[in-house]
Design a protein around this motif. Structure first.
Motif, PDB file in Angstrom:
ATOM      1  N   TYR A  22     -10.404   0.105  -8.111  1.00 53.20           N
ATOM      2  CA  TYR A  22     -11.587   0.542  -7.359  1.00 53.20           C
ATOM      3  C   TYR A  22     -12.720  -0.478  -7.445  1.00 53.20           C
ATOM      4  O   TYR A  22     -13.474  -0.647  -6.489  1.00 53.20           O
ATOM      5  CB  TYR A  22     -12.093   1.889  -7.867  1.00 53.20           C
ATOM      6  N   ILE A  26      -9.570  -3.310  -4.678  1.00 57.56           N
ATOM      7  CA  ILE A  26      -9.728  -2.748  -3.335  1.00 57.56           C
ATOM      8  C   ILE A  26     -10.381  -3.767  -2.395  1.00 57.56           C
ATOM      9  O   ILE A  26     -10.078  -3.821  -1.210  1.00 57.56           O
ATOM     10  CB  ILE A  26     -10.525  -1.427  -3.398  1.00 57.56           C
ATOM     11  N   HIS A  32      -2.496  -0.139  -3.817  1.00 56.19           N
ATOM     12  CA  HIS A  32      -2.925   0.924  -4.723  1.00 56.19           C
ATOM     13  C   HIS A  32      -1.973   0.990  -5.918  1.00 56.19           C
ATOM     14  O   HIS A  32      -0.761   1.041  -5.727  1.00 56.19           O
ATOM     15  CB  HIS A  32      -2.931   2.247  -3.968  1.00 56.19           C
ATOM     16  N   GLN A  46      -8.539  10.166 -10.583  1.00 62.26           N
ATOM     17  CA  GLN A  46      -8.865  11.360  -9.798  1.00 62.26           C
ATOM     18  C   GLN A  46      -8.579  12.622 -10.603  1.00 62.26           C
ATOM     19  O   GLN A  46      -9.364  13.565 -10.586  1.00 62.26           O
ATOM     20  CB  GLN A  46      -8.050  11.382  -8.505  1.00 62.26           C
ATOM     21  N   HIS A 105     -17.246   9.772  -3.515  1.00 65.92           N
ATOM     22  CA  HIS A 105     -16.139  10.402  -2.804  1.00 65.92           C
ATOM     23  C   HIS A 105     -16.147   9.993  -1.331  1.00 65.92           C
ATOM     24  O   HIS A 105     -15.115   9.616  -0.767  1.00 65.92           O
ATOM     25  CB  HIS A 105     -16.314  11.915  -2.908  1.00 65.92           C
ATOM     26  N   TYR A 107     -17.682   7.398  -0.016  1.00 60.98           N
ATOM     27  CA  TYR A 107     -17.447   5.962   0.069  1.00 60.98           C
ATOM     28  C   TYR A 107     -15.957   5.650  -0.013  1.00 60.98           C
ATOM     29  O   TYR A 107     -15.417   4.896   0.798  1.00 60.98           O
ATOM     30  CB  TYR A 107     -18.198   5.209  -1.030  1.00 60.98           C
ATOM     31  N   LEU A 108     -15.271   6.215  -1.015  1.00 59.83           N
ATOM     32  CA  LEU A 108     -13.847   5.925  -1.172  1.00 59.83           C
ATOM     33  C   LEU A 108     -13.026   6.450  -0.001  1.00 59.83           C
ATOM     34  O   LEU A 108     -11.981   5.894   0.327  1.00 59.83           O
ATOM     35  CB  LEU A 108     -13.328   6.489  -2.495  1.00 59.83           C
ATOM     36  N   ALA A 111     -12.650   3.793   2.550  1.00 59.28           N
ATOM     37  CA  ALA A 111     -12.033   2.546   2.094  1.00 59.28           C
ATOM     38  C   ALA A 111     -10.553   2.460   2.435  1.00 59.28           C
ATOM     39  O   ALA A 111      -9.803   1.741   1.791  1.00 59.28           O
ATOM     40  CB  ALA A 111     -12.227   2.401   0.583  1.00 59.28           C
TER      41      ALA A 111
END
Length: 132
Positions: A22, A26, A32, A46, A105, A107-108, A111
């Motif tokens: 993160y 990223i 991932h 998470q 949350h 923002y991600l 992405a």
């Protein structure tokens, strides 16, 4: 419930790996480290975050809010300080944490491959990657 089941063994290295993704990976376009599968929908970070939010932060916010609503049941003194002042600080700190959590949350969620791709997955579902 199975998606929130936390494997304690080796948790810290997995949390660090996810946080590094993160924070750095990223932006480099790396893959991932813990892709979603049918068996495990959430990555370790998470899982820990949601467990903290749902079982610590939200109950703390609700309880401190109720203590503000009914100040007669708040402690008069706590650690040699006014009990309602402690409740207020706790309520504020938890509220700030949850606002930061919400901003992170959102923002991600932007992405993904495209800015709206993660929102589309939330609304319309997606095929999860093959089991590892």
């Amino acid at each position: 419930i199975i998606h929130y089941k936390l494997r304690i063994k080796g948790l810290l290295p997995r949390l660090i790996k996810q946080a590094m993704f993160y924070g750095v990976g990223i932006f480099k376009g790396e893959h991932h480290p813990f892709p979603s599968t049918a068996h495990c929908k959430f990555n370790p970070l998470q899982q820990v975050t949601y467990i903290f939010v749902m079982f610590v932060a939200m109950p703390g916010l609700i309880i401190s809010g109720l203590l503000f609503f009914f100040p007669q049941i708040a402690p008069e003194q706590f650690l040699d300080m006014d009990g309602l002042w402690i409740v207020g600080v706790l309520h504020y700190v938890i509220g700030v944490f949850l606002v930061v959590f919400m901003i992170g949350h959102i923002y991600l969620a932007t992405a993904g491959e495209e800015v709206t791709s993660e929102f589309k997955k939330m609304l319309f579902g997606s095929k999860l990657t093959e089991e590892r």
